[in-house]
Design a protein around this motif. Structure first.
Motif, PDB file in Angstrom:
ATOM      1  N   LEU A   1       0.893  -1.270   0.046  1.00  0.00           N
ATOM      2  CA  LEU A   1       0.050   0.047  -0.071  1.00  0.00           C
ATOM      3  C   LEU A   1       0.731   1.292  -0.008  1.00  0.00           C
ATOM      4  O   LEU A   1       1.991   1.423   0.542  1.00  0.00           O
ATOM      5  N   ALA A   2       0.248   2.259  -0.239  1.00  0.00           N
ATOM      6  CA  ALA A   2       0.878   3.641  -0.508  1.00  0.00           C
ATOM      7  C   ALA A   2       0.038   4.623   0.113  1.00  0.00           C
ATOM      8  O   ALA A   2      -1.280   4.575  -0.487  1.00  0.00           O
ATOM      9  N   PRO A   3       0.290   5.594   0.907  1.00  0.00           N
ATOM     10  CA  PRO A   3      -0.827   6.754   1.175  1.00  0.00           C
ATOM     11  C   PRO A   3      -1.288   7.353  -0.011  1.00  0.00           C
ATOM     12  O   PRO A   3      -0.462   7.776  -0.886  1.00  0.00           O
ATOM     13  N   ARG A   4      -2.577   7.502   0.022  1.00  0.00           N
ATOM     14  CA  ARG A   4      -3.163   8.295  -1.287  1.00  0.00           C
ATOM     15  C   ARG A   4      -3.203   9.750  -0.928  1.00  0.00           C
ATOM     16  O   ARG A   4      -4.212  10.330  -0.018  1.00  0.00           O
ATOM     17  N   ARG A   5      -2.579  10.678  -1.597  1.00  0.00           N
ATOM     18  CA  ARG A   5      -2.762  12.208  -1.104  1.00  0.00           C
ATOM     19  C   ARG A   5      -4.113  12.549  -1.494  1.00  0.00           C
ATOM     20  O   ARG A   5      -4.669  13.496  -0.819  1.00  0.00           O
ATOM     21  N   ARG A   6      -4.479  12.145  -2.690  1.00  0.00           N
ATOM     22  CA  ARG A   6      -5.885  12.710  -3.161  1.00  0.00           C
ATOM     23  C   ARG A   6      -6.990  12.524  -2.048  1.00  0.00           C
ATOM     24  O   ARG A   6      -8.002  12.934  -2.202  1.00  0.00           O
TER      25      ARG A   6
ATOM     26  N   LEU B   1     -17.966   0.297  15.088  1.00  0.00           N
ATOM     27  CA  LEU B   1     -18.253  -0.010  13.864  1.00  0.00           C
ATOM     28  C   LEU B   1     -17.549   0.863  12.850  1.00  0.00           C
ATOM     29  O   LEU B   1     -17.213   2.097  12.767  1.00  0.00           O
ATOM     30  N   ALA B   2     -16.390   0.262  12.293  1.00  0.00           N
ATOM     31  CA  ALA B   2     -15.002   0.877  11.589  1.00  0.00           C
ATOM     32  C   ALA B   2     -15.402   1.193  10.184  1.00  0.00           C
ATOM     33  O   ALA B   2     -15.684   0.190   9.525  1.00  0.00           O
ATOM     34  N   VAL B   3     -15.448   2.208   9.632  1.00  0.00           N
ATOM     35  CA  VAL B   3     -15.780   2.619   8.302  1.00  0.00           C
ATOM     36  C   VAL B   3     -14.420   3.176   7.770  1.00  0.00           C
ATOM     37  O   VAL B   3     -13.658   3.924   8.044  1.00  0.00           O
ATOM     38  N   GLU B   4     -14.105   2.501   6.806  1.00  0.00           N
ATOM     39  CA  GLU B   4     -12.688   2.725   5.722  1.00  0.00           C
ATOM     40  C   GLU B   4     -13.050   2.811   4.291  1.00  0.00           C
ATOM     41  O   GLU B   4     -13.432   1.564   3.669  1.00  0.00           O
ATOM     42  N   ARG B   5     -12.503   3.771   3.469  1.00  0.00           N
ATOM     43  CA  ARG B   5     -12.878   3.894   2.232  1.00  0.00           C
ATOM     44  C   ARG B   5     -12.016   2.988   1.435  1.00  0.00           C
ATOM     45  O   ARG B   5     -12.526   2.521   0.481  1.00  0.00           O
ATOM     46  N   ASP B   6     -10.719   3.077   1.815  1.00  0.00           N
ATOM     47  CA  ASP B   6      -9.736   2.377   0.880  1.00  0.00           C
ATOM     48  C   ASP B   6      -9.719   0.671   1.254  1.00  0.00           C
ATOM     49  O   ASP B   6      -9.529   0.280   2.349  1.00  0.00           O
ATOM     50  N   ALA B   7     -10.351   0.054   0.189  1.00  0.00           N
ATOM     51  CA  ALA B   7     -10.419  -1.508   0.449  1.00  0.00           C
ATOM     52  C   ALA B   7      -9.119  -2.243   0.861  1.00  0.00           C
ATOM     53  O   ALA B   7      -9.060  -3.034   1.906  1.00  0.00           O
TER      54      ALA B   7
ATOM     55  N   LEU C   1     -10.437  12.358  10.526  1.00  0.00           N
ATOM     56  CA  LEU C   1     -11.074  12.674   9.288  1.00  0.00           C
ATOM     57  C   LEU C   1      -9.866  13.242   8.232  1.00  0.00           C
ATOM     58  O   LEU C   1      -9.228  14.125   8.404  1.00  0.00           O
ATOM     59  N   PRO C   2      -9.976  12.767   7.275  1.00  0.00           N
ATOM     60  CA  PRO C   2      -9.466  13.211   5.814  1.00  0.00           C
ATOM     61  C   PRO C   2      -9.739  14.583   5.684  1.00  0.00           C
ATOM     62  O   PRO C   2     -10.812  15.129   5.606  1.00  0.00           O
ATOM     63  N   TYR C   3      -8.807  15.567   5.445  1.00  0.00           N
ATOM     64  CA  TYR C   3      -8.887  16.948   5.451  1.00  0.00           C
ATOM     65  C   TYR C   3     -10.012  17.038   4.345  1.00  0.00           C
ATOM     66  O   TYR C   3     -10.908  17.984   4.409  1.00  0.00           O
TER      67      TYR C   3
END
Length: 315
Positions: free
Chosen positions: A23-28, A77-83, A134-136
């Motif tokens: 994985l790599a952090p997604r800046r966008r 209840l954990a929500v994470e966008r990145d699969a 939160l992502p900015y």
């Protein structure tokens, strides 16, 4: 806990997991993973959830805050966008928690929280609070999504420092704006502590802060909340104008009559007991709630029933 594995809330743990799962952090997507266990524990302690109750965690990442919440005895209840990140988090939980955890004390949802029905999630039995790093990029839309939702009483959010200042800003300050009013109309806001950018990997360009929101008992209902959003959009859309001139974009004079019709803006201001010569940034939350209530009544079709009464604002 496995002594051989680095904790996911440390720099070595984040690097290990990113390498292991390619994985790599997604800046966008604004992915900045928390790498300070003390900060995670302070956030979890601020949630003050009762053991056995559940927390909705938004932006769970690699699990630094998730594990801290579990240590407090909460269900998550954990929500994470990145699969891919969600897959890594599931792996972390199987190794750092006593089995069985997944499906009993933790549920993982791999989805963009902005696409979810928060009312449905927060309507779950035993769900008590919201916690988030939160992502900015999604901060403002998520905050609006949150205050529109029902079923939550407390939210502890890690936000960009500037946004935290806006949420807590008072009338007359440069940071005071529509987001300040919208959130304070629904909840009491308290900035708990600052978080250095060095507590994240990769380090963002700005510092963060942790904010606690406590839902107000008399928060606006759906109809009044919609009216408030409309009033705020008009009021702060042109900040240099007086509130009388700004509201002209919201309220239009009836056309096609022989006699001079009453000025609807003046009607609105008088009904709300608001001085039209002041600017939006000078008005307290209470004034905007009165304006929203008056606007809901003024714009309601004839025979539509009683207007919503203004809710008691957050103090």
């Amino acid at each position: 806990m496995p002594a051989s594995l680095p904790h996911p809330g440390t720099p070595s743990g984040v690097r290990f997991l990113l390498h292991t799962f390619a994985l790599a952090p997604r800046r966008r997507w604004g992915q900045n993973f928390l790498v300070d266990r003390n900060v995670a524990r302070r956030v979890a302690a601020a949630v003050r959830v009762c053991p056995g109750r559940w927390v909705l965690e938004v932006g769970a990442g690699l699990g630094a805050l998730t594990l801290a919440l579990l240590e407090q005895g909460a269900g998550v209840l954990a929500v994470e966008r990145d699969a891919g990140v969600a897959r890594a988090l599931g792996w972390v939980l199987t190794r750092w928690c006593r089995p069985p955890v997944l499906g009993r004390r933790v549920w993982l949802v791999a989805a963009d929280v902005l696409s979810l029905d928060l009312n449905r999630l927060l309507g779950g039995e035993g769900l008590q609070a919201v916690a988030a790093n939160l992502p900015y990029g999604i901060t403002s839309p998520f905050l609006m999504q949150l205050i529109r939702a029902r079923g939550w009483q407390q939210a502890v959010l890690m936000l960009q420092q500037e946004v935290a200042e806006r949420l807590a800003a008072r009338p007359g300050s440069p940071a005071y704006g529509s987001l300040s009013v919208a959130v304070q109309a629904h909840a009491r806001v308290e900035v708990l502590f600052g978080v250095s950018r060095r507590c994240f990997y990769p380090a963002p360009e700005v510092d963060s802060a942790v904010v606690a929101l406590q839902a107000s008992p008399g928060r606006p209902g759906p109809a009044l909340a919609r009216a408030l959003e409309e009033v705020l959009r008009a009021s702060f859309g042109q900040r240099r104008k007086t509130i009388r001139n700004a509201l002209a974009s919201l309220v239009r004079r009836p056309q096609g009559r022989d006699e001079e019709p009453p000025d609807p803006v003046q009607q609105l201001l008088q009904a709300a007991s608001v001085d039209g010569g002041r600017r939006a940034e000078e008005l307290p939350v209470e004034s905007f709630l009165r304006l929203a209530s008056a606007w809901a009544a003024l714009s309601r079709p004839a025979g539509a029933g009683a207007s919503p009464s203004p809710a008691a604002p957050a103090r």
